[in-house]
Write an enzyme that holds these catalytic residues in place. Structure first.
Site, PDB file in Angstrom:
ATOM      1  N   LYS A  62     -20.365  25.230  35.596  1.00 54.82           N
ATOM      2  CA  LYS A  62     -20.894  26.591  35.359  1.00 54.82           C
ATOM      3  C   LYS A  62     -20.302  27.176  34.085  1.00 54.82           C
ATOM      4  O   LYS A  62     -19.696  28.256  34.080  1.00 54.82           O
ATOM      5  CB  LYS A  62     -20.654  27.495  36.564  1.00 54.82           C
ATOM      6  N   ILE A  66     -17.815  31.495  25.015  1.00 54.32           N
ATOM      7  CA  ILE A  66     -18.429  31.704  23.701  1.00 54.32           C
ATOM      8  C   ILE A  66     -18.991  30.361  23.215  1.00 54.32           C
ATOM      9  O   ILE A  66     -18.596  29.291  23.710  1.00 54.32           O
ATOM     10  CB  ILE A  66     -17.405  32.269  22.690  1.00 54.32           C
ATOM     11  N   ASN A  68     -18.546  28.321  20.694  1.00 54.15           N
ATOM     12  CA  ASN A  68     -17.643  27.247  20.272  1.00 54.15           C
ATOM     13  C   ASN A  68     -16.931  26.606  21.455  1.00 54.15           C
ATOM     14  O   ASN A  68     -16.822  25.384  21.542  1.00 54.15           O
ATOM     15  CB  ASN A  68     -16.611  27.781  19.261  1.00 54.15           C
TER      16      ASN A  68
END
Ligand code: C5P
Length: 220
Positions: A62, A66, A68
């Site tokens: 899940k 962000i 990156n």
């Protein structure tokens, strides 16, 4: 992922030997095995490759960070041998795009959670579930996770996405959903955990649910 039994095993046990034995015993009746934090935190990421001997592996982390960080997580998941990853959609399109980009680099799949199957899933996520489903379709995800505990929601989401995405649906058995109802509502696969891995015979339990799916909601 090939669709045969329309069933995915959620392997939320915490013992390596038990996990491998159950996966081997039920492999005939499931199209994939879903592993998540309980098993991976207990035994290590290497369990993914070990289990992949028996079935395709869906890594249920899940992912919700962000872009990156999502990218870094998905790279680890696919390097470990997973065939697909489950990610959250509420973090937004850029975070989802990062996961889909990595998946396509590896030739793997992304499933996006549109709504969760437990009662609390109706509190915050359900009101935005349809928006997340639309975003996942636009972003080019492979599939959605929608709740077997609310077949009417599976139906609503199927109507929105048409045949563009697959739907995998947890909440059968222990959480109350009936497998054939959920498939009839438009899910491609049901996800079953405790009803199989806690059964005296996981193999028999898997066989029975597979037969129930095949017979359909009216038992024909
Ligand atoms: O044991 P049970 O059949 O209820 O297992 C359901 C599995 O599906 C668990 O691994 C749970 O974490 C997962 N899941 C869920 N609802 C979602 C996404 C995943 O129940 N929306």
């Amino acid at each position: 992922m090939e669709k045969k039994s329309c069933m995915i095993l959620a392997l939320d046990v915490s013992d390596r030997e038990e996990a491998l034995k159950i996966a081997e015993d039920v492999s005939e009746f499931v199209d994939a095995v879903k592993v998540g934090y309980p098993l991976v935190l207990a035994t290590g990421l290497g369990i993914i490759r070990e289990l992949s001997e028996f079935a395709p592996i869906i890594a249920d982390f899940k992912v919700a960070d962000i872009p990156n960080t999502n990218r870094l997580i998905c790279e680890q998941v696919f390097e470990a041998g997973a065939d697909a990853v489950i990610v959250q959609g509420f973090t937004g399109r850029d975070s989802l795009d990062a996961c889909i980009e990595v998946a396509s680099e590896y030739g793997k799949d992304v499933f996006v959670v549109s709504e969760m199957s437990h009662p609390g899933g109706a509190e915050f996520l359900q009101p935005v579930g349809e928006t997340i489903a639309r975003m996942a379709a636009q972003a080019g995800a492979f599939g959605l996770v929608a709740p077997a505990t609310r077949p009417e929601r599976v139906k609503a989401i199927r109507e929105i996405i048409g045949d563009k995405l697959t739907i995998i649906s947890p909440g059968v058995g222990a959480q109350g959903g009936k497998a054939s109802d959920v498939i009839a509502a438009g899910a491609d696969w049901v996800i079953v955990g405790r009803s199989i891995y806690r059964a005296d015979s996981p193999r028999e339990a898997a066989r029975e649910i597979a037969a129930e799916i095949e017979a359909g909601p009216n038992g024909e």
